[in-house]
Design a protein around this motif. Structure first.
Motif, PDB file in Angstrom:
ATOM      1  N   ASN A   1       0.722  -1.367  -0.011  1.00 56.47           N
ATOM      2  CA  ASN A   1       0.121   0.089   0.042  1.00 56.47           C
ATOM      3  C   ASN A   1       0.909   1.100   0.154  1.00 56.47           C
ATOM      4  N   GLN A   2       1.898   1.350   0.714  1.00 59.58           N
ATOM      5  CA  GLN A   2       2.925   2.412   0.662  1.00 59.58           C
ATOM      6  C   GLN A   2       3.556   2.656  -0.544  1.00 59.58           C
ATOM      7  N   LEU A   3       4.104   1.545  -1.217  1.00 60.51           N
ATOM      8  CA  LEU A   3       4.377   1.599  -2.776  1.00 60.51           C
ATOM      9  C   LEU A   3       3.419   2.053  -3.599  1.00 60.51           C
ATOM     10  N   GLN A   4       2.451   1.572  -3.332  1.00 64.47           N
ATOM     11  CA  GLN A   4       1.139   2.078  -4.129  1.00 64.47           C
ATOM     12  C   GLN A   4       1.117   3.392  -4.388  1.00 64.47           C
ATOM     13  N   SER A   5       1.110   4.294  -3.056  1.00 61.11           N
ATOM     14  CA  SER A   5       1.111   5.782  -2.767  1.00 61.11           C
ATOM     15  C   SER A   5       2.339   6.405  -3.642  1.00 61.11           C
ATOM     16  N   THR A   6       3.387   5.660  -3.447  1.00 55.99           N
ATOM     17  CA  THR A   6       4.494   6.425  -4.209  1.00 55.99           C
ATOM     18  C   THR A   6       4.298   6.396  -5.609  1.00 55.99           C
ATOM     19  N   ILE A   7       3.950   5.218  -6.151  1.00 55.79           N
ATOM     20  CA  ILE A   7       3.635   5.193  -7.615  1.00 55.79           C
ATOM     21  C   ILE A   7       2.807   6.018  -8.023  1.00 55.79           C
ATOM     22  N   ARG A   8       1.438   6.303  -7.304  1.00 53.72           N
ATOM     23  CA  ARG A   8       0.409   7.159  -7.924  1.00 53.72           C
ATOM     24  C   ARG A   8       0.851   8.477  -7.787  1.00 53.72           C
ATOM     25  N   SER A   9       1.667   8.953  -6.806  1.00 53.83           N
ATOM     26  CA  SER A   9       2.233  10.391  -6.717  1.00 53.83           C
ATOM     27  C   SER A   9       2.894  10.746  -7.900  1.00 53.83           C
ATOM     28  N   ILE A  10       3.512   9.791  -8.836  1.00 49.94           N
ATOM     29  CA  ILE A  10       3.961  10.391 -10.027  1.00 49.94           C
ATOM     30  C   ILE A  10       3.136  11.002 -11.099  1.00 49.94           C
ATOM     31  N   ASN A  11       1.780  10.893 -10.809  1.00 51.04           N
ATOM     32  CA  ASN A  11       0.781  11.696 -11.494  1.00 51.04           C
ATOM     33  C   ASN A  11       0.825  13.057 -11.263  1.00 51.04           C
ATOM     34  N   GLN A  12       1.331  13.649 -10.045  1.00 52.74           N
ATOM     35  CA  GLN A  12       1.507  14.790  -9.680  1.00 52.74           C
ATOM     36  C   GLN A  12       2.621  15.394 -10.765  1.00 52.74           C
ATOM     37  N   ASP A  13       3.750  14.648 -11.028  1.00 51.26           N
ATOM     38  CA  ASP A  13       4.901  15.194 -11.794  1.00 51.26           C
ATOM     39  C   ASP A  13       4.467  15.304 -13.192  1.00 51.26           C
ATOM     40  N   MET A  14       3.687  14.319 -13.630  1.00 50.08           N
ATOM     41  CA  MET A  14       2.898  14.246 -15.076  1.00 50.08           C
ATOM     42  C   MET A  14       2.144  15.430 -15.029  1.00 50.08           C
ATOM     43  N   GLN A  15       1.359  15.740 -14.124  1.00 48.88           N
ATOM     44  CA  GLN A  15       0.371  16.937 -13.916  1.00 48.88           C
ATOM     45  C   GLN A  15       1.542  18.280 -14.407  1.00 48.88           C
ATOM     46  N   SER A  16       2.429  18.299 -13.814  1.00 48.73           N
ATOM     47  CA  SER A  16       3.186  19.505 -13.935  1.00 48.73           C
ATOM     48  C   SER A  16       3.672  19.572 -15.451  1.00 48.73           C
ATOM     49  N   LEU A  17       4.340  18.431 -16.023  1.00 46.89           N
ATOM     50  CA  LEU A  17       4.728  18.466 -17.285  1.00 46.89           C
ATOM     51  C   LEU A  17       3.758  18.808 -18.174  1.00 46.89           C
ATOM     52  N   ILE A  18       2.455  18.324 -18.405  1.00 47.17           N
ATOM     53  CA  ILE A  18       1.484  18.340 -19.203  1.00 47.17           C
ATOM     54  C   ILE A  18       0.837  19.551 -19.240  1.00 47.17           C
ATOM     55  N   SER A  19       0.882  20.629 -18.069  1.00 46.41           N
ATOM     56  CA  SER A  19       0.388  21.857 -17.971  1.00 46.41           C
ATOM     57  C   SER A  19       1.527  22.704 -18.503  1.00 46.41           C
ATOM     58  N   GLU A  20       2.816  22.421 -18.596  1.00 46.25           N
ATOM     59  CA  GLU A  20       3.810  23.236 -19.098  1.00 46.25           C
ATOM     60  C   GLU A  20       3.817  23.248 -20.439  1.00 46.25           C
ATOM     61  N   LEU A  21       3.689  21.877 -21.007  1.00 44.95           N
ATOM     62  CA  LEU A  21       3.513  21.705 -22.416  1.00 44.95           C
ATOM     63  C   LEU A  21       2.311  22.448 -23.099  1.00 44.95           C
ATOM     64  N   ASN A  22       1.391  22.580 -22.248  1.00 45.64           N
ATOM     65  CA  ASN A  22       0.136  23.119 -22.688  1.00 45.64           C
ATOM     66  C   ASN A  22       0.261  24.543 -23.018  1.00 45.64           C
ATOM     67  N   ASN A  23       1.096  25.248 -21.863  1.00 47.22           N
ATOM     68  CA  ASN A  23       1.614  26.618 -22.262  1.00 47.22           C
ATOM     69  C   ASN A  23       2.579  26.886 -23.230  1.00 47.22           C
ATOM     70  N   LEU A  24       3.380  25.923 -23.383  1.00 43.02           N
ATOM     71  CA  LEU A  24       4.462  26.092 -24.406  1.00 43.02           C
ATOM     72  C   LEU A  24       3.861  25.907 -25.942  1.00 43.02           C
ATOM     73  N   ASN A  25       2.762  25.154 -25.763  1.00 45.62           N
ATOM     74  CA  ASN A  25       2.198  24.872 -27.174  1.00 45.62           C
ATOM     75  C   ASN A  25       1.434  26.063 -27.570  1.00 45.62           C
ATOM     76  N   ALA A  26       0.740  26.918 -26.692  1.00 44.27           N
ATOM     77  CA  ALA A  26       0.000  28.057 -26.657  1.00 44.27           C
ATOM     78  C   ALA A  26       0.795  28.878 -27.034  1.00 44.27           C
ATOM     79  N   ASP A  27       1.914  29.183 -26.691  1.00 41.59           N
ATOM     80  CA  ASP A  27       3.103  30.547 -27.091  1.00 41.59           C
ATOM     81  C   ASP A  27       2.865  30.540 -28.519  1.00 41.59           C
ATOM     82  N   LYS A  28       2.924  31.817 -28.908  1.00 41.75           N
ATOM     83  CA  LYS A  28       3.110  32.197 -30.173  1.00 41.75           C
ATOM     84  C   LYS A  28       4.514  32.574 -30.551  1.00 41.75           C
TER      85      LYS A  28
END
Length: 322
Positions: free
Chosen positions: A295-322
């Motif tokens: 269960n502890q390991l599962q929590s650690t693996i799921r927390s990677i979603n936070q890092d993914m969220q950061s990257l996706i958000s920044e890529l969306n901003n990058l793609n929107a820049d003119k």
């Protein structure tokens, strides 16, 4: 009447003594519960596109990504490498210089390729988390089954202790011989006390439980490459820059927590083989420990979603820049 009572009491004493001397805890196979050793494992072997395998030299990546570091944080540059999209993101930046129709179509194609791959990686996170959840539930199931059997045994021991104490009292009262009275009282007290001790630490049932694919194994031994975790997830678990402290990788912080809170820093080779290799004989406590670690390991693996969220958000901003 007195002779029959005494005879019956002594038979009980003999039977209880034999019970106390029985040191063989019944070992139950997990197959008895109709749960196979591969119950939680993926039904097929996964293959990973070599195009998206992350580079291992983190320092070199940061040195050679100065242009990208002007657009993304160091964390997200490393996330781009972890996801295998670093080269595609660099191509995306380059494509923005071409404002023609062909340039915009090329930019859209690259962007879609990145997004599709990131979506695939989120399913990898979910897949591993689901396997860990399944393994944890299975360990809890087995532990609960043993707990139930051992609770019933404790109840029987308590009942036997009460009955023997009562019979010893009655038999002693019915005997006129003072020496025999003392013998009955002492024998009954010893057996009753022995049964009471067993209720405190019962010699409980155990389970033979094997796991050919042990999801805890690579976390404990930390090999260079994992046979269980996808390259993306394994890179993140092994790269210390993704931990909060930045001093040691997530795989080590997880192991440290296990040592401190679950294993009390005292673990022998037998326990290592049972918990982190192919399994073996588990008691209820070890099964509870396994479930907690999963269960502890599962929590650690799921927390990677936070890092993914950061990257996706920044890529969306990058793609929107003119």
């Amino acid at each position: 009447m007195m002779k029959k009572t005494l005879s019956g009491f002594f038979y009980i004493i003999i039977g209880a003594s034999q019970f106390l001397s029985c040191r063989n805890a019944n070992i139950i196979s997990h197959l008895k519960l109709n749960v196979s050793s591969q119950y939680c494992a993926p039904t097929i072997a996964y293959t990973y596109n070599p195009e998206f395998i992350p580079y291992s030299n983190t320092d070199s990546i940061l040195v050679n990504s100065k242009t990208l570091l002007g657009k993304l944080s160091e964390h997200d540059v490393l996330m781009a490498n972890a996801t295998g999209t670093l080269s595609l993101i660099n191509k995306l930046l380059e494509s923005k210089k071409d404002t023609t129709i062909n340039g915009r179509l090329n930019r859209l194609e690259i962007s879609n390729k990145i997004q599709n791959h990131l979506h695939l990686l989120t399913t990898e996170i979910s897949g591993i988390a689901a396997e860990l959840d399944c393994e944890g539930e299975r360990a809890d199931l087995f532990a609960g089954y043993l707990d139930d059997l051992n609770d019933k045994k404790t109840a029987r021991l308590t009942g036997a202790s009460i009955v023997i104490a009562a019979l010893a009292t009655v038999a002693a009262v019915m005997v006129n011989n003072h020496g025999l009275q003392n013998g009955i009282t002492i024998s009954g007290g010893i057996i009753s006390a022995g049964l009471a001790v067993l209720t405190i630490k019962p010699h409980g049932k155990k389970m033979s439980y094997t796991h050919e694919r042990n999801v805890l194994e690579d976390i404990w031994f930390a090999p260079e490459k994992s046979a269980i975790y996808p390259p993306f997830i394994w890179y993140m678990l092994k790269e210390k820059k993704f931990s909060n402290s930045k001093q040691e990788p997530l795989v080590q912080t997880v192991k440290n927590r296990w040592n401190k809170f679950e294993l009390d820093k005292d673990i022998d080779s037998t326990t290592i083989n049972v918990l982190f290799k192919n399994g073996g004989i588990y008691d209820a406590d070890k099964l509870h420990t396994r479930a907690t670690m999963l269960n502890q390991l599962q929590s650690t693996i799921r927390s990677i979603n936070q890092d993914m969220q950061s990257l996706i958000s920044e890529l969306n901003n990058l793609n929107a820049d003119k």
